[in-house]
Every structure is written in structure tokens, then in C-alpha cells.
Design an enzyme around this catalytic site. Structure first.
Site, PDB file in Angstrom:
ATOM      1  N   GLY A  17       0.826  -1.210   0.000  1.00  0.00           N
ATOM      2  CA  GLY A  17       0.000   0.000   0.000  1.00  0.00           C
ATOM      3  C   GLY A  17       0.860   1.260   0.000  1.00  0.00           C
ATOM      4  N   ARG A  21      -2.917   8.508   2.787  1.00  0.00           N
ATOM      5  CA  ARG A  21      -3.557   9.267   3.872  1.00  0.00           C
ATOM      6  C   ARG A  21      -2.647   9.477   5.084  1.00  0.00           C
ATOM      7  NH1 ARG A  21      -8.974   6.334   5.020  1.00  0.00           N
ATOM      8  NH2 ARG A  21      -8.171   4.682   3.696  1.00  0.00           N
TER       9      ARG A  21
HETATM   10  C1  UD1 Z   1     -10.466  -5.462   2.135  1.00  0.00           C
HETATM   11  C2  UD1 Z   1     -11.404  -6.653   1.919  1.00  0.00           C
HETATM   12  C3  UD1 Z   1     -12.655  -6.478   2.792  1.00  0.00           C
HETATM   13  C4  UD1 Z   1     -12.251  -6.318   4.247  1.00  0.00           C
HETATM   14  C5  UD1 Z   1     -11.262  -5.150   4.402  1.00  0.00           C
HETATM   15  C6  UD1 Z   1     -10.722  -5.084   5.817  1.00  0.00           C
HETATM   16  C7  UD1 Z   1     -11.032  -7.277  -0.419  1.00  0.00           C
HETATM   17  C8  UD1 Z   1     -11.602  -7.308  -1.767  1.00  0.00           C
HETATM   18  N1  UD1 Z   1     -11.771  -6.707   0.533  1.00  0.00           N
HETATM   19  O1  UD1 Z   1     -11.106  -4.310   1.642  1.00  0.00           O
HETATM   20  O2  UD1 Z   1     -13.504  -7.618   2.657  1.00  0.00           O
HETATM   21  O3  UD1 Z   1     -13.380  -6.114   5.049  1.00  0.00           O
HETATM   22  O4  UD1 Z   1     -10.130  -5.329   3.522  1.00  0.00           O
HETATM   23  O5  UD1 Z   1      -9.956  -3.928   5.969  1.00  0.00           O
HETATM   24  O6  UD1 Z   1      -9.944  -7.773  -0.173  1.00  0.00           O
HETATM   25  N2  UD1 Z   1      -3.068  -4.434  -1.188  1.00  0.00           N
HETATM   26  C9  UD1 Z   1      -1.923  -4.722  -1.887  1.00  0.00           C
HETATM   27  N3  UD1 Z   1      -1.971  -4.793  -3.257  1.00  0.00           N
HETATM   28  C10 UD1 Z   1      -3.125  -4.606  -3.939  1.00  0.00           C
HETATM   29  C11 UD1 Z   1      -4.299  -4.299  -3.213  1.00  0.00           C
HETATM   30  C12 UD1 Z   1      -4.239  -4.221  -1.846  1.00  0.00           C
HETATM   31  O7  UD1 Z   1      -0.852  -4.909  -1.308  1.00  0.00           O
HETATM   32  O8  UD1 Z   1      -3.091  -4.698  -5.171  1.00  0.00           O
HETATM   33  C13 UD1 Z   1      -3.022  -4.340   0.273  1.00  0.00           C
HETATM   34  C14 UD1 Z   1      -3.328  -2.910   0.722  1.00  0.00           C
HETATM   35  O9  UD1 Z   1      -2.143  -2.151   0.866  1.00  0.00           O
HETATM   36  C15 UD1 Z   1      -3.999  -3.125   2.041  1.00  0.00           C
HETATM   37  C16 UD1 Z   1      -4.687  -4.486   1.891  1.00  0.00           C
HETATM   38  O10 UD1 Z   1      -4.042  -5.148   0.815  1.00  0.00           O
HETATM   39  O11 UD1 Z   1      -3.043  -3.217   3.070  1.00  0.00           O
HETATM   40  C17 UD1 Z   1      -6.197  -4.403   1.716  1.00  0.00           C
HETATM   41  O12 UD1 Z   1      -6.495  -3.788   0.477  1.00  0.00           O
HETATM   42  P1  UD1 Z   1      -7.627  -2.697   0.310  1.00  0.00           P
HETATM   43  O13 UD1 Z   1      -7.709  -2.333  -1.116  1.00  0.00           O
HETATM   44  O14 UD1 Z   1      -7.454  -1.611   1.293  1.00  0.00           O
HETATM   45  O15 UD1 Z   1      -8.936  -3.546   0.675  1.00  0.00           O
HETATM   46  P2  UD1 Z   1     -10.301  -2.954   1.226  1.00  0.00           P
HETATM   47  O16 UD1 Z   1     -11.065  -2.326   0.135  1.00  0.00           O
HETATM   48  O17 UD1 Z   1     -10.078  -2.162   2.451  1.00  0.00           O
END
Ligand code: UD1
Ligand code: CA
Length: 455
Positions: A17, A21
């Protein structure tokens, strides 16, 4: 009881990530909780839960994350997720590591630092009992934004993202933390089958649940405390996590026999060790590398870093202990005293307004008020030795390198630049002269000058 000790475990930590923010030039997962970068808390929990290997997935420009991870956990591997295509895509960036065929694969997040080893162990036990995928869920009164866990007959049927949930599903308060565990043997088959046909065009790790179920796998959700699943997106959440960490650690110290009159004012470092029957008065701050041994008392408003405080020692109030301080049993450091790179012998006392640096203080020596070591000439630091039982008179300046012999004394106000043999008294100050009546003469003269100015 199931035994997981013979099962090998890989932990994948997502740390890609960008943390916009946080408004920071520091990558989000390197922001510290209790002085330790968040990602290191996660590495520690994984290791404590018996993980054999750790794979950390980073985004571009994350050399600093690599450096910190590898310094903290030798052998951790770094995997680059160059483009952010979703959580499943992020996990697959560590495909090499998954292919090494462990028994268990645990997926954690570098910005969810309060996850406990015991929770990971409980999940791994669930895998050992034959479950193929374990999802960690939590309950909250405000589930808005979280994926909902749809449970049917004790099995997890699906994870429904908030935006895709029906009105009935939105009422579900059992939410997805994001943390998941897999039996490694099915994992790649499941992840490779996940598609990105959703509103965000991302590969969601959460889809592993439905894909797994369609393939006949056993999928379960465990209910874990909300705190452990809390993530950090901004500085406010970072401060909340810090407070929870501090509260937990204070509570466990008190449970182990440490007294704190005002626990919420004591700030601990992740590596602070405090033994039983130690007493911490209000407003004490610990930085890195401190051990406080049995029955020591740390009085109010002291700042302590890199110090080993012996049993029954007393420190403060208002003391500053800097790195390299070793206080032997029953020694005393009083108010407005600064100590650095110094060992203080058993029962020795430095009670008032002193600076003592690069010094060895013998047992039962007494250093009087305002005495200091002059240990730095602007280029080099030098060592001072104060022998056992020596008495340093108030306001003595010890110009190091210098040795004060055992049971030697210095007269108050002396500037000591030469070694003092044991049992000797050193006096180094101008002889006192009393000029009789001179104070009166001066007083009258100054009054006259002032009166003339006013005219
Ligand atoms: C995700 C979950 C959701 C859960 C929530 C809890 C999914 C689709 N949804 O939502 O069910 O309730 O977390 O907080 O997973 N990341 C990467 N690479 C990427 C995408 C994300 O490393 O390509 C990491 C992000 O930095 C973050 C984490 O994975 O630390 C979660 O990703 P994020 O996109 O924030 O998921 P949410 O929409 O919050
Ligand atoms: Ca998130």
C-alpha cells in the site's frame, strides 16, 4: 488438541500500500508502534506463531521497506507487486515462495500490526484439523465498508463486499478482517482461478472463499477481537493502535507483578523489560533497550533509554538515563541527573543535578550535587573512573580522563584534572579571602551611581 509443531508455515505479508492518507515520505508500514515499524510487529507475530518463512510483498519504490524487513528478519524474502491489481494479485507476487510447498500459508498485512501469535496459532490449528481456508472475522456495530462474512451451516459460504451487499446482507455485523490462512496444497489452484470481473477490476483475495467452496474445499471463519484486525490508514488510526498496544502491554506487565499508579501515563517501548515488584510512578517514558530489575523504583517524569536498572535501584524523579547506563543493585539516581555510557556500582548515589558520562562509578561512591564529568573536548570522549566509596564534593568538575581512587574525596567546587590516589582529599579552588567592610563600601558606591543617573 491438534499439533502444529510438525507443520511448516509460510507467512505472506502484504505491504504494497502507498499509504497516501498518512501524508508521509515514510512508507506506511514503516511507521512505528511502540518504537517498532508496524511491519516488524507483524513479522514478530508470524515468527512467534511458528512461521518458518516470511515473504513480504512490496510496491515500487520500497527499498526502505526491504532494508527494514531484512534487517529485522534475516531470511525474509521480498516480492515486488509492481502494479496494484488487488489483494489476490498481491499474494501471487509471492508465488515463488508458495511453490516451496509448505503445509500452511498465512496472509497478513503490514498495516495491521496488533495481530497476535495466539490467534495465528488457533487458525493454523484449524488448518491442521482439515479446514482448507480460514478467514479471520470480527464483529462491529458499524460494519460499513467492510466485506461481510456469509456463514451457512458453520461453513463460510462467501465474503460479500459492502458495495455488492443486499440490504439484508448489509445488516450482518460479522466482517472480514482480510487476514486469511490456506492449506498450501490447494492455494495456487484457488488463487489462479480468481477473476477480476468486479466493479474495481481487481483480483480479490476474498473471492478465494467462493472459488474454494465451488471446488469442494472446507472454508471457515474465526471470530477474533476487533482490535487485532484494526488497520492503519492515517495518523489518527496510528495513534489509536499505539494506545491499544500500550494499554495491552501495561496490563500484561501489571499482571506479571509490576506496580503502576497511573498506567495510562507510562509509555513503554516494544522491547522494554520490567521485572516483578518494580514500581513505575506516573509519567515515565521508556525508549529503546531498557531492563528494570526486581523492586527497582522509577519515580515520576523520568526518561529512560538503553539502560539496565538493577534490583532495588531508585531512579528519579526527573532523571534522564541515556544509552549505556548500567545501574547496579541498590544504586540511586536522583532528580535532574543525566547519565550516559556509565556503570554505577552497587549502592552508589548520584542524587542531584549531575551529568555523568563515560564513567565507571564504584560501589557505594557518592557524587554530590551539581558535580559533572567533563568527558568531551569537542572532538573526543574520555573515560572517568570513580573508585569504590569515593566522595565527590558538590559542584566538582571531573575533567576526564581522570581516576579518583577508592575512598578519595574531592572538596566542593574543585576542578579535578589529575588522578587522585585512594584515601586522598583533592582540593582545587582559589583560597578564600574575606575583605572586611568591602560589601558595605560597594553597596554605598552603587547606590550613589544610581541616584546620580536619576537626576
Ligand atoms: C479489504 C477486503 C474487505 C475487508 C477489508 C478489511 C477485499 C476485496 N476486501 O477491503 O472484505 O473487510 O479489507 O480492511 O480484499 N493491497 C496490496 N496490493 C493490492 C491491493 C491491496 O498490497 O493490489 C493491500 C493494501 O495495501 C492493504 C490491503 O491489501 O493493506 C487491503 O487492500 P484494500 O484495497 O485496502 O482492501 P479494502 O477495500 O479495504
Ligand atoms: Ca483497507
Amino acid at each position: 488438541m491438534v499439533d502444529i509443531s510438525t507443520r511448516s508455515c509460510l507467512t505472506i505479508i502484504l505491504a504494497a500500500g502507498d499509504g497516501k492518507r498518512m501524508s508521509s515520505s515514510l512508507p506506511k508500514v514503516l511507521h512505528a508502534v511502540a518504537g517498532l515499524p508496524m511491519v516488524c510487529h507483524v513479522l514478530d507475530a508470524a515468527q512467534e506463531a511458528g512461521s518458518n518463512d516470511c515473504a513480504v510483498v512490496v510496491g515500487s519504490q520500497s527499498q526502505r521497506v526491504c532494508d527494514v524487513v531484512q534487517e529485522h528478519s534475516e531470511g525474509a524474502t521480498i516480492h515486488l507487486q509492481a502494479e496494484r491489481n488487488g489483494t489476490a494479485h498481491a499474494v501471487l507476487a509471492a508465488r515463488d515462495a508458495v511453490e516451496e510447498s509448505h503445509d500452511d500459508v498465512v496472509v497478513l498485512y503490514g498495516d495491521v500490526p496488533l495481530i497476535k501469535a495466539e490467534t495465528i496459532i488457533a487458525s493454523r490449528e484449524e488448518l491442521a484439523r482439515g479446514t482448507d481456508i480460514v478467514v479471520l472475522g470480527f464483529h462491529t456495530d458499524d460494519p460499513t465498508g467492510y466485506g461481510r462474512l456469509l456463514v451457512e451451516d458453520g461453513q463460510l459460504a462467501a465474503i460479500r463486499e459492502h458495495r455488492d451487499a443486499s440490504a439484508a446482507e448489509k445488516k450482518i455485523t460479522f466482517c472480514n478482517s482480510g487476514i486469511m490462512m490456506f492449506r498450501a496444497r490447494h492455494m495456487l489452484t484457488v488463487l489462479d482461478a480468481i477473476k477480476n470481473d468486479n466493479s474495481q477490476g481487481e483480483y480479490y483475495l476474498t473471492d478465494a472463499v467462493e472459488v474454494g467452496r465451488a471446488n469442494g474445499l472446507a472454508v471457515t471463519a474465526l471470530d477474533v477481537p476487533y482490535e487485532e484486525t484494526m488497520g492503519v490508514n492515517d495518523r489518527l488510526q496510528l495513534a489509536e493502535i499505539e494506545e491499544i498496544w500500550q494499554t495491552n502491554r501495561r496490563n500484561s506487565l501489571m499482571a506479571a507483578g509490576v506496580t503502576m499508579a497511573a498506567p495510562s501515563t507510562v509509555y513503554l517501548h516494544h522491547d522494554t523489560v520490567i521485572e516483578k515488584d518494580a514500581v513505575l510512578e506516573p509519567n515515565v517514558v521508556f525508549a529503546a533497550g531498557v531492563t528494570v530489575r526486581e523492586r527497582a523504583i522509577i519515580r515520576a517524569f523520568s526518561h529512560i533509554e538503553g539502560a539496565d536498572i538493577g534490583s532495588d535501584a531508585q531512579v528519579g524523579p526527573f532523571a534522564r538515563l541515556r544509552p549505556g547506563t548500567e545501574l547496579a543493585a541498590m544504586s540511586k539516581i536522583g532528580n535532574f541527573v543525566e547519565i550516559k555510557a556509565t556503570s554505577v556500582g552497587e549502592g552508589a548515589k548520584i542524587n542531584h543535578l549531575s551529568y555523568v558520562g563515560n564513567t565507571t562509578v564504584g560501589a557505594r561512591a557518592n557524587i554530590g550535587a551539581g558535580s559533572i564529568t567533563c568527558n568531551y573536548d569537542g572532538f573526543n570522549k574520555y573515560h572517568t573512573v570513580i573508585g569504590e566509596g569515593a566522595f565527590i564534593g558538590s559542584n566538582t568538575a571531573l575533567i576526564s580522563p581522570v581516576v579518583v581512587g577508592a575512598y578519595a574525596n574531592t572538596a566542593a567546587g574543585s576542578t579535578i584534572s589529575k588522578d587522585i590516589p585512594g584515601d586522598a582529599l583533592a582540593i582545587s579552588r582559589a583560597k578564600q579571602v574575606n575583605l572586611l567592610g568591602k560589601a558595605k563600601t560597594l553597596r554605598e558606591k552603587y547606590a550613589r551611581i544610581k541616584a546620580e543617573k536619576k537626576k
